[in-house]
Design a protein around this motif. Sequence first.
Motif, PDB file in Angstrom:
ATOM      1  N   TYR A 119      20.216   3.584  -0.316  1.00  0.00           N
ATOM      2  CA  TYR A 119      19.897   4.856   0.337  1.00  0.00           C
ATOM      3  C   TYR A 119      18.731   4.683   1.305  1.00  0.00           C
ATOM      4  N   SER A 120      17.668   3.981   0.877  1.00  0.00           N
ATOM      5  CA  SER A 120      16.477   3.826   1.715  1.00  0.00           C
ATOM      6  C   SER A 120      16.755   2.971   2.935  1.00  0.00           C
ATOM      7  N   VAL A 121      17.572   1.923   2.774  1.00  0.00           N
ATOM      8  CA  VAL A 121      17.902   1.069   3.918  1.00  0.00           C
ATOM      9  C   VAL A 121      18.637   1.870   4.980  1.00  0.00           C
ATOM     10  N   GLU A 122      19.583   2.699   4.553  1.00  0.00           N
ATOM     11  CA  GLU A 122      20.308   3.532   5.510  1.00  0.00           C
ATOM     12  C   GLU A 122      19.381   4.573   6.142  1.00  0.00           C
ATOM     13  N   ALA A 123      18.487   5.154   5.346  1.00  0.00           N
ATOM     14  CA  ALA A 123      17.536   6.130   5.887  1.00  0.00           C
ATOM     15  C   ALA A 123      16.612   5.482   6.905  1.00  0.00           C
ATOM     16  N   ALA A 124      16.143   4.265   6.622  1.00  0.00           N
ATOM     17  CA  ALA A 124      15.261   3.566   7.558  1.00  0.00           C
ATOM     18  C   ALA A 124      15.973   3.306   8.876  1.00  0.00           C
ATOM     19  N   ARG A 125      17.247   2.953   8.805  1.00  0.00           N
ATOM     20  CA  ARG A 125      18.015   2.691  10.028  1.00  0.00           C
ATOM     21  C   ARG A 125      18.118   3.973  10.865  1.00  0.00           C
ATOM     22  N   THR A 126      18.285   5.105  10.197  1.00  0.00           N
ATOM     23  CA  THR A 126      18.378   6.378  10.911  1.00  0.00           C
ATOM     24  C   THR A 126      17.030   6.806  11.480  1.00  0.00           C
ATOM     25  N   LEU A 127      15.975   6.655  10.684  1.00  0.00           N
ATOM     26  CA  LEU A 127      14.650   7.110  11.105  1.00  0.00           C
ATOM     27  C   LEU A 127      14.091   6.267  12.238  1.00  0.00           C
ATOM     28  N   GLN A 128      14.543   5.033  12.364  1.00  0.00           N
ATOM     29  CA  GLN A 128      14.030   4.181  13.432  1.00  0.00           C
ATOM     30  C   GLN A 128      14.464   4.694  14.804  1.00  0.00           C
ATOM     31  N   GLU A 129      15.499   5.510  14.844  1.00  0.00           N
ATOM     32  CA  GLU A 129      15.965   6.064  16.111  1.00  0.00           C
ATOM     33  C   GLU A 129      15.259   7.371  16.468  1.00  0.00           C
ATOM     34  N   LEU A 130      14.424   7.896  15.554  1.00  0.00           N
ATOM     35  CA  LEU A 130      13.742   9.164  15.786  1.00  0.00           C
ATOM     36  C   LEU A 130      12.314   8.896  16.242  1.00  0.00           C
ATOM     37  N   HIS A 131      12.045   9.107  17.519  1.00  0.00           N
ATOM     38  CA  HIS A 131      10.708   8.870  18.049  1.00  0.00           C
ATOM     39  C   HIS A 131       9.805  10.066  17.742  1.00  0.00           C
ATOM     40  N   PRO A 132       8.521   9.830  17.508  1.00  0.00           N
ATOM     41  CA  PRO A 132       7.610  10.920  17.124  1.00  0.00           C
ATOM     42  C   PRO A 132       7.517  11.987  18.216  1.00  0.00           C
ATOM     43  N   ALA A 133       7.730  13.224  17.836  1.00  0.00           N
ATOM     44  CA  ALA A 133       7.640  14.334  18.787  1.00  0.00           C
ATOM     45  C   ALA A 133       6.246  14.934  18.756  1.00  0.00           C
ATOM     46  N   ALA A 134       5.914  15.697  19.786  1.00  0.00           N
ATOM     47  CA  ALA A 134       4.628  16.383  19.823  1.00  0.00           C
ATOM     48  C   ALA A 134       4.515  17.314  18.623  1.00  0.00           C
TER      49      ALA A 134
ATOM     50  N   LEU B 220       0.786  -1.229   0.000  1.00  0.00           N
ATOM     51  CA  LEU B 220       0.000   0.000   0.000  1.00  0.00           C
ATOM     52  C   LEU B 220       0.817   1.277   0.000  1.00  0.00           C
ATOM     53  N   ALA B 221       2.080   1.226   0.315  1.00  0.00           N
ATOM     54  CA  ALA B 221       2.840   2.463   0.502  1.00  0.00           C
ATOM     55  C   ALA B 221       4.285   2.264   0.104  1.00  0.00           C
ATOM     56  N   ASP B 222       5.015   3.381   0.066  1.00  0.00           N
ATOM     57  CA  ASP B 222       6.462   3.322  -0.118  1.00  0.00           C
ATOM     58  C   ASP B 222       7.173   3.146   1.223  1.00  0.00           C
ATOM     59  N   TRP B 223       6.606   3.778   2.259  1.00  0.00           N
ATOM     60  CA  TRP B 223       7.193   3.717   3.599  1.00  0.00           C
ATOM     61  C   TRP B 223       6.114   3.430   4.622  1.00  0.00           C
ATOM     62  N   ALA B 224       6.458   2.643   5.632  1.00  0.00           N
ATOM     63  CA  ALA B 224       5.543   2.343   6.735  1.00  0.00           C
ATOM     64  C   ALA B 224       6.257   2.583   8.058  1.00  0.00           C
ATOM     65  N   PHE B 225       5.613   3.357   8.945  1.00  0.00           N
ATOM     66  CA  PHE B 225       6.132   3.635  10.287  1.00  0.00           C
ATOM     67  C   PHE B 225       5.131   3.101  11.300  1.00  0.00           C
ATOM     68  N   ILE B 226       5.609   2.389  12.313  1.00  0.00           N
ATOM     69  CA  ILE B 226       4.744   1.947  13.407  1.00  0.00           C
ATOM     70  C   ILE B 226       5.370   2.418  14.713  1.00  0.00           C
ATOM     71  N   ASP B 227       4.591   3.206  15.452  1.00  0.00           N
ATOM     72  CA  ASP B 227       5.029   3.765  16.724  1.00  0.00           C
ATOM     73  C   ASP B 227       4.090   3.288  17.815  1.00  0.00           C
ATOM     74  N   LEU B 228       4.643   2.832  18.948  1.00  0.00           N
ATOM     75  CA  LEU B 228       3.838   2.249  20.016  1.00  0.00           C
ATOM     76  C   LEU B 228       4.290   2.775  21.370  1.00  0.00           C
ATOM     77  N   THR B 229       3.362   2.676  22.338  1.00  0.00           N
ATOM     78  CA  THR B 229       3.721   2.942  23.719  1.00  0.00           C
ATOM     79  C   THR B 229       4.288   1.671  24.322  1.00  0.00           C
ATOM     80  N   GLY B 230       4.856   1.798  25.506  1.00  0.00           N
ATOM     81  CA  GLY B 230       5.363   0.624  26.203  1.00  0.00           C
ATOM     82  C   GLY B 230       4.230  -0.193  26.780  1.00  0.00           C
ATOM     83  N   PRO B 231       4.511  -1.406  27.265  1.00  0.00           N
ATOM     84  CA  PRO B 231       3.465  -2.287  27.789  1.00  0.00           C
ATOM     85  C   PRO B 231       2.862  -1.794  29.090  1.00  0.00           C
TER      86      PRO B 231
END
Length: 690
Positions: free
Chosen positions: A337-352, A297-308
């Motif tokens: 390029y995308s694999v490296e970008a994904a590795r970097t973006l995974q460390e960026l948690h969604p801000a307010a 369905l998309a080019d990129w997928a992000f999943i962000d969750l709270t802790g248990p």
Amino acid sequence: MHDQPDQLEPESLVREISDLEGRIGELRQAAGMPEADLRATLDAALVELELAVTALRTVGVDQGAEQGGSNAAENERRVLRTVFQDAPVPLFLLDRNTSVRRVNRQAAELLGTSSGYVSGKQFTAFCDLATRAAVRSQLAAVVRTGRRRRVPVRFLGRERPVDAVITLARVWIRGEPDPMVVVAAGAARPPADAPGTGDGTAAATPAGRGVPAKRDGGKRAARRPEAGADAPRVPEPAAPPQAGAPQPQARIDDEAVATIVHRMDVLATASELLLDEPVFNETVAVRRCARLLAAELADWAFIDLTGPNTGPSGPGGAPGSAPVLHRQVVMGPDDEYSVEAARTLQELHPAAGTLPHDVFVTRQSALRPHLDGLDELGKAADGVPICAKIGATSLLSVPVEDGDRCLGAITLASGGEYGPFDLMDLGVVQRLGRYLALVIRAARLYRRSAEVADSLQASLLPRALPAIPGATVAARYLTATHGADVGGDFYDVFRVGDGWGLVLGDVCGKGEDAAAVTATARHCMRLGARWKSTPGDVLGIANEALLDEDRFVTAIMAGLEITAERVTVSLGTAGHPPAIVVRADGVIRSASRGGVPLGLFEDFEAGSDTIDLRVGDTLILHSDGVLEACDHARQEFGQERLLEALAGQAGGTPEEMLGAVEQALLEFCDGDLRDDVSMVAFRVEPPTLD
């Protein structure tokens, strides 16, 4: 409608300079993008330089624009609207800030949407990121200088990108205080030597960029049934239908059916992937979900969750605390390029203030078919907007909620190659977010249950093994990988008169009831050893205590009488696998079997045996979980493999011997233990010299 000389008041200069700085920043970002069109960006930068020089020359000049009567202005607008709507080419009317004031029918058809949807949005929101900054600069130049310009552009059409060349012209309309821009779109003309499109790769655009070839043979092509076809151009008059050719309405209906079927397939596949686990695993479920969405369905997928550990006062946080989202997974294309970008973006948690965070807090889904700004996903560590880094021009985000709580957000990003996201895409992802939330809730409940079981199991085992003079004792306990119930295995080491006692047992079944029986059996044997000296008598006391229970227990007890010359071992067995002796010279023998399980009959008699141990000899007690572990072919580990593992470490320490058995066992069953495993090893050590 008439043109006017270039004039600029001093207060307008501040606005011009501010706008100039913003456009220069966008040009820098565009130059740093993958496959950036540096020639177009350079041309736009030169235009900005010309604007700056012109602005400085016209400071303080009086504008002096004529103002016509209200009737004349209204008549002019009426004529302009009629001509505008009936024009045979796509036309956009933009205000000074490049916001779309009006579009004609041809322009709406070009974008594959309605006139009302386009009006009010930034014109550049409908251009791909590679050309957006250059188009914005050229628009500013036209507003400022009045010179017409032709600019190559790629529109983000509903089905796929549309390559075109636009002509920009400044106009003054009576009654309007600022100039406006008319944008006329014409078909892009590929070079004569450009490759054909029969192989699925579109011809190069005037800016030198080709339409990216379709990835994965149909990643989102099924969402847009004709995504593999040539990129559409500016609409041309329809040719009369040929005999036998499918009618346009029939073709549209077929495409709609294919799109709906594809979305149903995505949901069915998601259900199978999320539920295809005997034990719910949150990490596996989240990664499977992201991988499916990025593939279909998309080019990129992000999943962000709270802790248990979520608090009752707010979603995803402890009582009284603000919710905190953590990025769990980022899935994108598989190029370097995308694999490296994904590795970097995974460390960026969604801000307010970012789209995923807002969707999580409000629990309301969001659809952004065409992005006006690029800050919806926040910025990377280098200050570049994430949307610019991944080339996102369309976003959607849905909450991951199980009906009671919001656990996070799913966010999809698309570069527009197969058109912007629509309401049907949003509905599919909303349903998938609900599925994922239910799996996560089940996984967290299972994990909490497993933690309780582990705590209860730990209470049934000794916290630490006592130190026995002249000997070394080691123990291992492995929990079954299936099920979250507490197991029935136990072991203990305690004083028996002037000697020591080793006991290892296994209660039939699992769960709280089995745990209660385990505690009864273990403590009865420890208590019975205060009055009885032989293992058989101690097991007899335990048998009497377990007669009223609904479960039986197999057990083996070793009474150790330690002297300077040797250790005499008295064994009592109650239906349990026999003890194993590994001699110092590597010879291995098994003790005798015997006895019946505890808690079955009042007339109980334990099996017995006596063994002498010398320095270097090791006594091994184990549960039947060792022997009954199975591989994928359902073949049991068995006694022979156990003896081989012990023989391979006969010269090692008791800890090393048990470690060798554990490693061989896990390799044999590929880490899939069907039952708990417990082992105890006792080694006679050489006497120490004082």
